[in-house]
Design a protein around this motif. Structure first.
Motif, PDB file in Angstrom:
ATOM      1  N   ALA A   1       1.034  -1.372   0.015  1.00 26.02           N
ATOM      2  CA  ALA A   1      -0.026  -0.084   0.040  1.00 26.02           C
ATOM      3  C   ALA A   1       0.895   1.273   0.033  1.00 26.02           C
ATOM      4  CB  ALA A   1      -0.912   0.070   1.127  1.00 26.02           C
ATOM      5  N   ILE A   2       1.953   1.152   0.383  1.00 24.19           N
ATOM      6  CA  ILE A   2       2.832   2.386   0.180  1.00 24.19           C
ATOM      7  C   ILE A   2       3.697   2.436  -1.031  1.00 24.19           C
ATOM      8  CG2 ILE A   2       3.206   2.286   2.844  1.00 24.19           C
ATOM      9  CD1 ILE A   2       5.884   1.177   2.614  1.00 24.19           C
ATOM     10  N   ASP A   3       3.898   3.773  -1.726  1.00 20.14           N
ATOM     11  CA  ASP A   3       4.582   3.893  -2.843  1.00 20.14           C
ATOM     12  C   ASP A   3       5.857   3.846  -2.639  1.00 20.14           C
ATOM     13  OD1 ASP A   3       2.167   4.098  -4.397  1.00 20.14           O
ATOM     14  OD2 ASP A   3       1.846   6.117  -3.583  1.00 20.14           O
ATOM     15  N   ASP A   4       6.711   4.352  -1.492  1.00 20.00           N
ATOM     16  CA  ASP A   4       7.894   4.652  -1.214  1.00 20.00           C
ATOM     17  C   ASP A   4       8.429   3.594   0.013  1.00 20.00           C
ATOM     18  OD1 ASP A   4      10.459   5.320  -0.535  1.00 20.00           O
ATOM     19  OD2 ASP A   4       9.868   7.636  -0.331  1.00 20.00           O
ATOM     20  N   PRO A   5       9.443   2.626  -0.401  1.00 18.61           N
ATOM     21  CA  PRO A   5       9.835   1.559   0.702  1.00 18.61           C
ATOM     22  C   PRO A   5      10.396   2.416   1.763  1.00 18.61           C
ATOM     23  CG  PRO A   5      11.224   1.529  -1.135  1.00 18.61           C
ATOM     24  CD  PRO A   5       9.899   2.471  -1.542  1.00 18.61           C
TER      25      PRO A   5
ATOM     26  N   ARG B   1       7.301 -16.422  11.108  1.00 16.78           N
ATOM     27  CA  ARG B   1       8.656 -15.499  11.033  1.00 16.78           C
ATOM     28  C   ARG B   1       8.984 -15.410   9.612  1.00 16.78           C
ATOM     29  NH1 ARG B   1       9.611 -17.336  16.589  1.00 16.78           N
ATOM     30  NH2 ARG B   1      11.376 -18.779  15.693  1.00 16.78           N
ATOM     31  N   ALA B   2       9.293 -16.638   9.212  1.00 15.64           N
ATOM     32  CA  ALA B   2       9.890 -16.830   8.042  1.00 15.64           C
ATOM     33  C   ALA B   2       9.229 -16.287   6.906  1.00 15.64           C
ATOM     34  CB  ALA B   2      10.149 -18.106   7.452  1.00 15.64           C
ATOM     35  N   ALA B   3       7.630 -16.532   6.998  1.00 17.49           N
ATOM     36  CA  ALA B   3       6.799 -15.706   5.748  1.00 17.49           C
ATOM     37  C   ALA B   3       6.757 -14.341   5.931  1.00 17.49           C
ATOM     38  CB  ALA B   3       5.485 -16.293   6.167  1.00 17.49           C
ATOM     39  N   ILE B   4       6.894 -13.802   7.206  1.00 22.20           N
ATOM     40  CA  ILE B   4       7.020 -12.437   7.242  1.00 22.20           C
ATOM     41  C   ILE B   4       8.177 -11.935   6.893  1.00 22.20           C
ATOM     42  CG2 ILE B   4       7.208 -10.413   8.995  1.00 22.20           C
ATOM     43  CD1 ILE B   4       5.080 -11.908  10.897  1.00 22.20           C
ATOM     44  N   ALA B   5       9.433 -12.643   7.055  1.00 21.13           N
ATOM     45  CA  ALA B   5      10.721 -12.176   6.394  1.00 21.13           C
ATOM     46  C   ALA B   5      10.620 -11.983   5.016  1.00 21.13           C
ATOM     47  CB  ALA B   5      11.872 -13.172   6.926  1.00 21.13           C
ATOM     48  N   ASP B   6      10.069 -13.037   4.464  1.00 23.18           N
ATOM     49  CA  ASP B   6       9.814 -13.176   2.692  1.00 23.18           C
ATOM     50  C   ASP B   6       9.268 -11.847   2.421  1.00 23.18           C
ATOM     51  OD1 ASP B   6      11.264 -15.629   2.756  1.00 23.18           O
ATOM     52  OD2 ASP B   6       9.257 -16.684   2.826  1.00 23.18           O
ATOM     53  N   LYS B   7       8.191 -11.350   3.080  1.00 26.84           N
ATOM     54  CA  LYS B   7       7.253 -10.289   2.651  1.00 26.84           C
ATOM     55  C   LYS B   7       8.173  -8.869   2.905  1.00 26.84           C
ATOM     56  CE  LYS B   7       3.862 -12.767   1.758  1.00 26.84           C
ATOM     57  NZ  LYS B   7       3.800 -13.498   0.373  1.00 26.84           N
ATOM     58  N   LEU B   8       8.862  -8.989   4.028  1.00 29.29           N
ATOM     59  CA  LEU B   8       9.911  -7.904   3.795  1.00 29.29           C
ATOM     60  C   LEU B   8      10.936  -7.632   3.128  1.00 29.29           C
ATOM     61  CD1 LEU B   8      10.260  -8.064   7.891  1.00 29.29           C
ATOM     62  CD2 LEU B   8       8.728  -6.381   6.581  1.00 29.29           C
ATOM     63  N   ALA B   9      11.583  -8.950   2.730  1.00 30.74           N
ATOM     64  CA  ALA B   9      12.615  -8.883   1.766  1.00 30.74           C
ATOM     65  C   ALA B   9      12.258  -8.641   0.292  1.00 30.74           C
ATOM     66  CB  ALA B   9      13.370 -10.439   1.821  1.00 30.74           C
ATOM     67  N   ALA B  10      10.806  -8.939  -0.023  1.00 30.33           N
ATOM     68  CA  ALA B  10      10.189  -9.098  -1.420  1.00 30.33           C
ATOM     69  C   ALA B  10      10.148  -7.479  -1.675  1.00 30.33           C
ATOM     70  CB  ALA B  10       9.073  -9.928  -1.623  1.00 30.33           C
ATOM     71  N   SER B  11       9.815  -6.648  -0.482  1.00 32.51           N
ATOM     72  CA  SER B  11       9.455  -5.254  -0.640  1.00 32.51           C
ATOM     73  C   SER B  11      10.602  -4.352  -0.813  1.00 32.51           C
ATOM     74  CB  SER B  11       8.952  -4.747   0.717  1.00 32.51           C
ATOM     75  OG  SER B  11      10.100  -4.612   1.528  1.00 32.51           O
ATOM     76  N   GLY B  12      11.903  -4.997  -0.858  1.00 27.47           N
ATOM     77  CA  GLY B  12      12.730  -4.041  -1.744  1.00 27.47           C
ATOM     78  C   GLY B  12      13.746  -3.161  -0.769  1.00 27.47           C
TER      79      GLY B  12
ATOM     80  N   GLY C   1      12.512   0.343  13.475  1.00 30.08           N
ATOM     81  CA  GLY C   1      12.711   1.000  12.139  1.00 30.08           C
ATOM     82  C   GLY C   1      12.352  -0.351  11.132  1.00 30.08           C
ATOM     83  N   VAL C   2      11.195  -0.356  10.911  1.00 30.64           N
ATOM     84  CA  VAL C   2      10.688  -1.545   9.907  1.00 30.64           C
ATOM     85  C   VAL C   2      11.069  -1.628   8.703  1.00 30.64           C
ATOM     86  CG1 VAL C   2       8.777  -2.624   9.309  1.00 30.64           C
ATOM     87  CG2 VAL C   2       8.995  -2.107  11.629  1.00 30.64           C
ATOM     88  N   VAL C   3      11.274  -0.280   8.222  1.00 26.56           N
ATOM     89  CA  VAL C   3      11.714   0.001   6.851  1.00 26.56           C
ATOM     90  C   VAL C   3      12.898   0.806   6.565  1.00 26.56           C
ATOM     91  CG1 VAL C   3       9.404  -0.559   5.708  1.00 26.56           C
ATOM     92  CG2 VAL C   3       9.886   1.759   6.239  1.00 26.56           C
ATOM     93  N   ALA C   4      13.751   1.052   5.739  1.00 22.47           N
ATOM     94  CA  ALA C   4      14.958   1.571   5.529  1.00 22.47           C
ATOM     95  C   ALA C   4      14.762   3.297   5.500  1.00 22.47           C
ATOM     96  CB  ALA C   4      15.641   1.090   4.349  1.00 22.47           C
TER      97      ALA C   4
END
Length: 207
Positions: free
Chosen positions: A87-91, A140-151, A200-203
């Motif tokens: 839902a967010i345009d900017d990671p 936790r692994a599934a959440i990590a996959d989603k976080l990684a896929a967000s870039g 600091g969930v996103v960069a």
């Protein structure tokens, strides 16, 4: 007849699927009302309107049924993380992601009661505890996959994406304990937003 032919799994009929769904719904209600350790199979069957035979046609035990409930909720939570990221345009939009996630992440008090009861049940039974640990690791692994896929890139002080996913689940667990005590969902969502922001969930924005 070829005896070496692999047997096909039983076909899932509509009636069988309905029976399973009703047993799961009934079990959830009974677990939340009485506490997992006080519930018998007969209680679930009575609430669902089925016999013990119907129960055993679907599940081996109450623990087995619980793990189906757990996996359903884990799938829901993982989807909520994915949707908040999408839902967010900017990671780098930390506030946007945290606001969306904390506003929608599953905070159902009945489920928290059921899960907490089962945690204490499992803690006294090493074989069940091991299964619960595995299911939590899968979440936790599934959440990590989603976080990684967000870039986005995890800040060095937070470690790896897997460690960040572990921290997110830990923050969620902490907030849900407070919700059990005060039954104040808006406050719980506010605290979840604060904790996720501090993680600091996103960069941070790129220079």
């Amino acid at each position: 007849m070829n005896t070496t032919e692999t047997a096909k799994p039983p076909r899932v009929t509509r009636r069988r699927a309905e029976t399973r769904a009703r047993l799961l719904e009934a079990a959830f209600s009974v677990f939340a009302e009485k506490g997992f350790g006080l519930v018998r199979i007969e209680d679930v069957c009575g609430a669902a309107g089925y016999t013990r035979g119907a129960f055993y046609s679907q599940f081996d035990s109450l623990e087995e049924l619980f793990f189906v409930l757990y996996d359903q909720r884990a799938t829901l939570i993982t989807g909520q993380v994915r949707d908040a990221l999408a839902a967010i345009d900017d990671p780098a939009d930390v506030a946007g992601f945290v606001d969306r996630l904390s506003a929608t992440l599953l905070l159902d008090r009945d489920w928290l009661l059921v899960k907490t009861d089962f945690l204490t049940h499992a803690a006294r039974r090493p074989d069940i505890a091991a299964r619960l640990i595995t299911h939590r690791a899968q979440l936790r692994a599934a959440i990590a996959d989603k976080l990684a896929a967000s870039g986005f890139t995890v800040p060095p002080e937070l470690g790896s994406i897997a460690e960040l996913a572990h921290s997110v689940v830990a923050a969620y667990d902490g907030v849900t304990v407070q919700l059990l005590l005060d039954n104040d969902q808006p406050a719980a969502r506010d605290w979840l937003a604060r904790l996720l922001t501090r993680l600091g969930v996103v960069a941070p924005p790129r220079a």
